[in-house]
Design a protein around this motif. Structure first.
Motif, mmCIF file in Angstrom:
data_model
loop_
_atom_site.group_PDB
_atom_site.id
_atom_site.type_symbol
_atom_site.label_atom_id
_atom_site.label_comp_id
_atom_site.label_asym_id
_atom_site.label_seq_id
_atom_site.Cartn_x
_atom_site.Cartn_y
_atom_site.Cartn_z
ATOM 1 N N SER A 128 0.818 -1.211 0.000
ATOM 2 C CA SER A 128 0.000 0.000 0.000
ATOM 3 C C SER A 128 0.857 1.269 0.000
ATOM 4 C CB SER A 128 -0.951 0.003 1.193
ATOM 5 O OG SER A 128 -0.233 0.091 2.405
ATOM 6 N N ALA A 129 2.102 1.149 0.415
ATOM 7 C CA ALA A 129 2.994 2.307 0.430
ATOM 8 C C ALA A 129 3.639 2.532 -0.937
ATOM 9 C CB ALA A 129 4.072 2.109 1.485
ATOM 10 N N LYS A 130 3.563 1.545 -1.811
ATOM 11 C CA LYS A 130 4.188 1.647 -3.124
ATOM 12 C C LYS A 130 3.299 2.399 -4.103
ATOM 13 C CE LYS A 130 6.809 -2.678 -3.254
ATOM 14 N NZ LYS A 130 6.939 -3.913 -4.045
ATOM 15 N N GLU A 131 3.931 3.108 -5.016
ATOM 16 C CA GLU A 131 3.193 3.782 -6.086
ATOM 17 C C GLU A 131 3.227 2.952 -7.357
ATOM 18 O OE1 GLU A 131 2.976 7.728 -6.506
ATOM 19 O OE2 GLU A 131 3.318 8.200 -4.415
ATOM 20 N N ILE A 132 4.259 2.146 -7.515
ATOM 21 C CA ILE A 132 4.406 1.256 -8.661
ATOM 22 C C ILE A 132 4.319 -0.178 -8.142
ATOM 23 C CG2 ILE A 132 5.898 0.532 -10.564
ATOM 24 C CD1 ILE A 132 4.934 3.439 -10.793
ATOM 25 N N ASP A 142 2.470 -7.686 -6.259
ATOM 26 C CA ASP A 142 1.823 -6.625 -5.480
ATOM 27 C C ASP A 142 0.363 -6.468 -5.906
ATOM 28 O OD1 ASP A 142 4.245 -5.999 -4.193
ATOM 29 O OD2 ASP A 142 4.775 -4.519 -5.732
ATOM 30 N N TYR A 172 -2.968 -6.657 -3.804
ATOM 31 C CA TYR A 172 -3.758 -5.434 -3.726
ATOM 32 C C TYR A 172 -5.208 -5.660 -4.155
ATOM 33 C CZ TYR A 172 -4.889 -0.472 -4.309
ATOM 34 O OH TYR A 172 -5.470 0.764 -4.223
ATOM 35 N N GLU A 179 0.846 1.264 -12.292
ATOM 36 C CA GLU A 179 0.795 2.478 -11.481
ATOM 37 C C GLU A 179 -0.461 2.405 -10.610
ATOM 38 O OE1 GLU A 179 0.691 7.268 -12.099
ATOM 39 O OE2 GLU A 179 1.506 6.028 -13.697
ATOM 40 N N LYS A 180 -0.263 2.545 -9.314
ATOM 41 C CA LYS A 180 -1.359 2.354 -8.364
ATOM 42 C C LYS A 180 -2.537 3.291 -8.628
ATOM 43 C CE LYS A 180 -2.258 1.801 -3.500
ATOM 44 N NZ LYS A 180 -1.800 2.029 -2.161
ATOM 45 N N THR A 181 -2.266 4.557 -8.953
ATOM 46 C CA THR A 181 -3.366 5.493 -9.202
ATOM 47 C C THR A 181 -4.170 5.081 -10.439
ATOM 48 O OG1 THR A 181 -1.853 6.955 -10.409
ATOM 49 C CG2 THR A 181 -2.248 7.453 -8.083
ATOM 50 N N GLU A 182 -3.484 4.564 -11.459
ATOM 51 C CA GLU A 182 -4.185 4.086 -12.651
ATOM 52 C C GLU A 182 -5.012 2.845 -12.342
ATOM 53 O OE1 GLU A 182 -1.262 3.498 -15.706
ATOM 54 O OE2 GLU A 182 -1.184 5.631 -16.202
ATOM 55 N N ASP A 184 -6.300 2.116 -9.403
ATOM 56 C CA ASP A 184 -7.457 2.574 -8.620
ATOM 57 C C ASP A 184 -8.542 3.141 -9.537
ATOM 58 O OD1 ASP A 184 -6.266 1.814 -6.238
ATOM 59 O OD2 ASP A 184 -5.509 3.820 -5.782
#
Length: 96
Positions: free
Chosen positions: A20-24, A29, A33, A63-66, A68
């Motif tokens: 959860s702390a990672k952005e990539i 992962d 996730y 990419e985590k934001t993508e 999400d």
């Protein structure tokens, strides 16, 4: 047997906290996730359904934001949200 289950759950929690702390995210992962199976993730990648990067032609990154945004696409509103929007629309129409 019970100790094995506890250790398994602790390992999963540890992976979730670190992930959860990672952005990539890596495939591993992303499995932790989303809870998706590895084969399903590869199917999504193969069909270009999910956003991903493959910088070296081999390893996959997300990419985590993508992810999400992708997970939250096609969002449906609840009946109460629709009713509130309808009420707001009617009230605005009456004021005109």
């Amino acid at each position: 047997m019970e100790n094995h289950l506890i250790l398994e759950k602790l390992n999963r929690l540890e992976k979730l906290i670190i992930g959860s702390a990672k952005e990539i995210l890596t495939v591993e992962d992303l499995i932790n996730y989303t809870g998706y199976k590895r084969s399903y993730i590869y199917k999504l990648v193969h069909n270009n359904v999910i956003p991903f990067s493959k910088p070296n032609g081999k390893s996959l990154f997300f990419e985590k934001t993508e992810i999400d945004a992708w997970l939250l696409q096609n969002k449906n509103q609840s009946d109460s949200q629709i009713e509130n929007l309808a009420t707001e629309y009617i009230n605005k129409s009456r004021k005109k």
